[in-house]
Enzyme design. Structure first.
Site, PDB file in Angstrom:
ATOM      1  N   LYS A  85       0.830  -1.211   0.000  1.00  0.00           N
ATOM      2  CA  LYS A  85       0.000   0.000   0.000  1.00  0.00           C
ATOM      3  C   LYS A  85       0.861   1.256   0.000  1.00  0.00           C
ATOM      4  O   LYS A  85       0.568   2.221  -0.700  1.00  0.00           O
ATOM      5  CB  LYS A  85      -0.924   0.014   1.221  1.00  0.00           C
ATOM      6  CG  LYS A  85      -2.162  -0.857   1.086  1.00  0.00           C
ATOM      7  CD  LYS A  85      -3.288  -0.108   0.384  1.00  0.00           C
ATOM      8  CE  LYS A  85      -4.463  -1.008   0.033  1.00  0.00           C
ATOM      9  NZ  LYS A  85      -5.148  -1.531   1.225  1.00  0.00           N
ATOM     10  N   LYS A 109      -8.343 -12.762 -13.299  1.00  0.00           N
ATOM     11  CA  LYS A 109      -9.256 -12.572 -12.190  1.00  0.00           C
ATOM     12  C   LYS A 109     -10.232 -11.444 -12.465  1.00  0.00           C
ATOM     13  O   LYS A 109      -9.847 -10.402 -12.985  1.00  0.00           O
ATOM     14  CB  LYS A 109      -8.408 -12.245 -10.957  1.00  0.00           C
ATOM     15  CG  LYS A 109      -9.166 -12.237  -9.671  1.00  0.00           C
ATOM     16  CD  LYS A 109      -8.219 -11.970  -8.519  1.00  0.00           C
ATOM     17  CE  LYS A 109      -9.007 -11.345  -7.387  1.00  0.00           C
ATOM     18  NZ  LYS A 109      -8.249 -10.411  -6.606  1.00  0.00           N
ATOM     19  N   LYS A 116     -12.520  -5.355  -9.409  1.00  0.00           N
ATOM     20  CA  LYS A 116     -12.934  -3.980  -9.640  1.00  0.00           C
ATOM     21  C   LYS A 116     -11.803  -3.153 -10.248  1.00  0.00           C
ATOM     22  O   LYS A 116     -12.010  -2.426 -11.216  1.00  0.00           O
ATOM     23  CB  LYS A 116     -13.388  -3.355  -8.325  1.00  0.00           C
ATOM     24  CG  LYS A 116     -14.214  -2.119  -8.529  1.00  0.00           C
ATOM     25  CD  LYS A 116     -15.027  -1.802  -7.297  1.00  0.00           C
ATOM     26  CE  LYS A 116     -15.985  -2.926  -6.974  1.00  0.00           C
ATOM     27  NZ  LYS A 116     -16.112  -3.186  -5.549  1.00  0.00           N
TER      28      LYS A 116
END
Ligand code: TRP
Length: 329
Positions: free
Chosen positions: A111, A194, A197
């Site tokens: 992140k 996959k 979103k």
């Protein structure tokens, strides 16, 4: 009965991958386990979502969970921020979580790399909040994907550390729940591995039939096989993978035969695929449309969920505070 708990960050609408990956299993599990399913809206704050979207995203998840078949009388369905015991226990457990271990958690490093302009403390202590989500209901099992296993490991570590520090057997050790053969991974329609979103290749539970037809029609194909029984390229295999999930075995066999005989017509395949996806998605979509306008029902469900979740959370929190030495006058 053993306790299962799962959280999902509220980042928008659910797609076919969410449905086959977890949701359908949750719907079965609610009969066999004491289930807690919640929307991790606090967790979604690490990326500073637009306040106008925060509530909408929570609402989408709750609505779509219900529409897909979660039954609020069988499970505890709630919103993380409706349970103030969670941030309180988070504060307490943060005192036993160390900078050094948090900083080297792979999910934090990733992140921090992805959003270097926003490496906030919430991101650093994300695993503590997640551990609290799990420990506050003393959950036995947490169904998670591979990427979340590091967090379950940390949860066990934090729980053990608390037990050891205060000389108690208080927090049980949660295990990652593995769906095994029940776990179905839905690939993307764009040839990627996959449906997700961020990949922008999703069929949403809220998509109407026309949208689904359009998306399937656009799926990547080619000139077709040139030799009998040829191996399928990944983007074609992906279409078959979805077909195997949504269509009848005869249908799959029919297109397999056509592929093997080099006379497959992708137009027919796509038409069938779209039709069978619509048969799964459309009843859910219709319930979504009903539920999202039923504010009364959503209010009742989330109020009841919060009450049930708080009842369990309060017990854990007050026992933890007692262990730590808090006393009332
Ligand atoms: N971190 C999880 C994810 O990104 C979401 C989550 C938050 C969660 N709290 C949890 C999952 C507790 C399981 C248990 O997918």
């Amino acid at each position: 009965m053993q306790t299962v708990l799962s959280g999902i960050r509220s980042t928008g609408n659910l797609h076919l991958g969410n449905y086959y990956g977890a949701l359908r299993n949750f719907i079965k599990m609610q009969h066999d386990y004491n289930c807690y399913f919640f929307v991790a809206d606090y967790h979604s704050l690490t990326t500073h979502p637009d306040p106008k979207l925060l509530h909408q995203n929570v609402k989408s998840v709750i609505t779509e969970y219900l529409a897909a078949g979660l039954n609020p009388d069988l499970c505890t369905l709630y919103i993380q921020s409706d349970v103030p015991e969670i941030p309180e226990l988070y504060l307490l457990l943060n005192m036993h979580a160390y900078m050094g271990e948090l900083i080297k958690t792979p999910s934090f490093k990733e992140k921090a790399r992805k959003q270097p302009e926003n490496v906030n403390a919430g991101l650093l202590t994300y695993p503590v909040l997640m551990a609290v989500d799990i420990l506050i209901h003393r959950a036995d099992f947490v169904p998670v994907g591979k990427d979340q296993e590091q967090h379950i490991e940390l949860t066990r570590k934090f729980g053990r550390r608390f037990n050891h520090f205060y000389g108690v057997e208080f927090f049980p050790e949660p295990q990652a729940f593995n769906f095994g053969t029940d776990l179905i991974k839905i690939p993307g329609l764009d040839g990627s591995g996959k449906m997700g979103k961020s990949e922008g290749n999703c069929i949403y539970l809220k998509d109407d039939p026309k949208t689904i037809e359009k998306k399937v029609k656009k799926a990547l194909t080619d000139q077709g096989p040139t030799e009998p029984n040829q191996q399928k390229p990944e983007y074609i295999e992906n279409l078959f993978t979805i077909l195997r999930v949504v269509s009848a075995p005869e249908v799959v066999a029919h297109f397999e035969d056509q592929w093997n005989a080099c006379n497959i017509r992708y137009g027919d395949l796509k038409k069938q695929l779209a039709e069978d996806i619509i048969a799964v998605v459309n009843p859910i979509r219709e319930r979504i449309l009903e539920i999202e306008n039923n504010t009364d029902y959503l209010h009742r469900v989330t109020t009841m969920g919060a009450e049930k979740a708080r009842e369990s959370a309060k017990k854990t929190l007050s026992a933890a505070k007692e262990i730590m030495g808090f006393r009332t006058f």
